[in-house]
Design a protein around this motif. Structure first.
Motif, mmCIF file in Angstrom:
data_model
loop_
_atom_site.group_PDB
_atom_site.id
_atom_site.type_symbol
_atom_site.label_atom_id
_atom_site.label_comp_id
_atom_site.label_asym_id
_atom_site.label_seq_id
_atom_site.Cartn_x
_atom_site.Cartn_y
_atom_site.Cartn_z
ATOM 1 N N UNK A 10 119.246 -21.498 57.023
ATOM 2 C CA UNK A 10 119.102 -20.911 55.683
ATOM 3 C C UNK A 10 120.280 -21.198 54.762
ATOM 4 N N UNK A 11 121.189 -22.064 55.174
ATOM 5 C CA UNK A 11 122.428 -22.255 54.409
ATOM 6 C C UNK A 11 122.244 -23.219 53.235
ATOM 7 N N UNK A 12 121.642 -24.368 53.493
ATOM 8 C CA UNK A 12 121.313 -25.310 52.426
ATOM 9 C C UNK A 12 119.790 -25.410 52.394
ATOM 10 N N UNK A 13 119.191 -25.073 51.264
ATOM 11 C CA UNK A 13 117.734 -24.945 51.228
ATOM 12 C C UNK A 13 117.036 -26.296 51.197
ATOM 13 N N UNK A 14 115.789 -26.290 51.629
ATOM 14 C CA UNK A 14 114.992 -27.503 51.785
ATOM 15 C C UNK A 14 114.801 -28.243 50.468
ATOM 16 N N UNK A 15 114.455 -27.529 49.406
ATOM 17 C CA UNK A 15 114.197 -28.192 48.133
ATOM 18 C C UNK A 15 115.444 -28.871 47.595
ATOM 19 N N UNK A 16 116.596 -28.213 47.734
ATOM 20 C CA UNK A 16 117.841 -28.834 47.290
ATOM 21 C C UNK A 16 118.117 -30.108 48.058
ATOM 22 N N UNK A 17 117.931 -30.091 49.370
ATOM 23 C CA UNK A 17 118.178 -31.292 50.170
ATOM 24 C C UNK A 17 117.263 -32.431 49.753
ATOM 25 N N UNK A 18 115.999 -32.112 49.490
ATOM 26 C CA UNK A 18 115.052 -33.145 49.063
ATOM 27 C C UNK A 18 115.455 -33.736 47.715
ATOM 28 N N UNK A 19 115.690 -32.880 46.723
ATOM 29 C CA UNK A 19 116.043 -33.372 45.400
ATOM 30 C C UNK A 19 117.389 -34.086 45.395
ATOM 31 N N UNK A 20 118.331 -33.536 46.118
ATOM 32 C CA UNK A 20 119.682 -34.094 46.160
ATOM 33 C C UNK A 20 119.661 -35.498 46.759
ATOM 34 N N UNK A 21 118.940 -35.660 47.854
ATOM 35 C CA UNK A 21 118.906 -36.949 48.535
ATOM 36 C C UNK A 21 117.914 -37.926 47.906
ATOM 37 N N UNK B 239 128.449 -21.138 52.761
ATOM 38 C CA UNK B 239 127.278 -21.723 53.422
ATOM 39 C C UNK B 239 127.636 -23.064 54.059
ATOM 40 N N UNK B 240 128.375 -23.878 53.310
ATOM 41 C CA UNK B 240 128.738 -25.210 53.804
ATOM 42 C C UNK B 240 129.565 -25.130 55.081
ATOM 43 N N UNK B 241 130.445 -24.141 55.169
ATOM 44 C CA UNK B 241 131.245 -23.989 56.383
ATOM 45 C C UNK B 241 130.360 -23.774 57.612
ATOM 46 N N UNK B 242 129.162 -23.237 57.408
ATOM 47 C CA UNK B 242 128.251 -22.997 58.530
ATOM 48 C C UNK B 242 127.561 -24.262 59.024
ATOM 49 N N UNK B 243 127.548 -25.303 58.215
ATOM 50 C CA UNK B 243 126.806 -26.506 58.589
ATOM 51 C C UNK B 243 127.673 -27.762 58.671
#
Length: 211
Positions: free
Chosen positions: A21-32, A189-193
């Protein structure tokens, strides 16, 4: 890392939802798939007119920017930096359930920052201090020492002769959908991943390159 022109947008090393739950799915899709793809396309478009640069890697383009043609120098810094920085960022994260410890990097962090908690606090301070868009990085300097630096926009530490161990994207597009303008929460959040295994491998490569 991409070798040379034409560069490609490397697939993520994990599913889009792997960092929940730290970095959300939609952000990862759009970001990449949208933002990173744009940097790749822009860089290839620029280099298509400069065959003398087409055999250079991202690192070579960014490590000696003064040698780039003046009329496209800043555009290459922006777009090659965008590809390089995002690749470090994306490949520097992992599902928190599969993280491993950093056997060489952890003792070095203790040596230079005192404790892991002190390192986290210092890194967060640097990341929060960025005005506007940019990155916070853990790097190895020319003397082989670990240090934290920031760069604006898509500038890269390798342009300053630094070797990158890990980095966090502090542009708002990296966290706005989930955290709105709360960068501090995103950093937590980033520290968790963070992939300490990837950071450890990069740190060992940096140290070996300096020796």
């Amino acid at each position: 890392m991409n070798e040379h022109y034409p560069f490609v947008n490397l697939p993520l090393p994990y599913p889009y939802d792997a960092l929940e739950p730290y970095i959300d799915t939609q952000t990862m899709y759009l970001h990449h798939d949208r933002l990173q793809q744009r940097y790749v396309a822009n860089l290839n478009g620029i280099l298509s007119n400069y065959p003398q640069l087409q055999n250079k890697s991202l690192e070579e383009l960014l490590s000696n920017t003064e040698s780039l043609p003046s009329e496209v120098r800043q555009s290459i810094i922006n777009n090659a930096g965008g590809v390089y920085n995002h690749t470090i960022y994306f490949f520097g994260m992992t599902n928190s359930m599969t993280r491993t410890q950093a056997e060489v990097l952890y003792p070095a962090i203790m040596q230079y920052f005192g404790t892991i908690e002190q390192f986290f606090d210092e890194f967060k301070k640097y990341a929060l201090a960025i005005f506007g868009s940019g990155y916070a990085w853990l790097v190895v300097d020319s003397n082989g020492a670990l240090k934290i630096v920031t760069t604006p926009n898509q500038n890269s530490p390798i342009s300053d002769g630094l070797c990158v161990v890990a980095g966090i994207d502090c542009w708002e597009h990296a966290y706005f959908l989930k955290r709105f303008n709360d960068r501090a929460a995103y950093i937590e959040d980033w520290f968790h991943v963070v992939s300490w295994e990837a950071a450890d491998e990069r740190y060992k490569a940096c140290v070996n390159a300096k020796s």
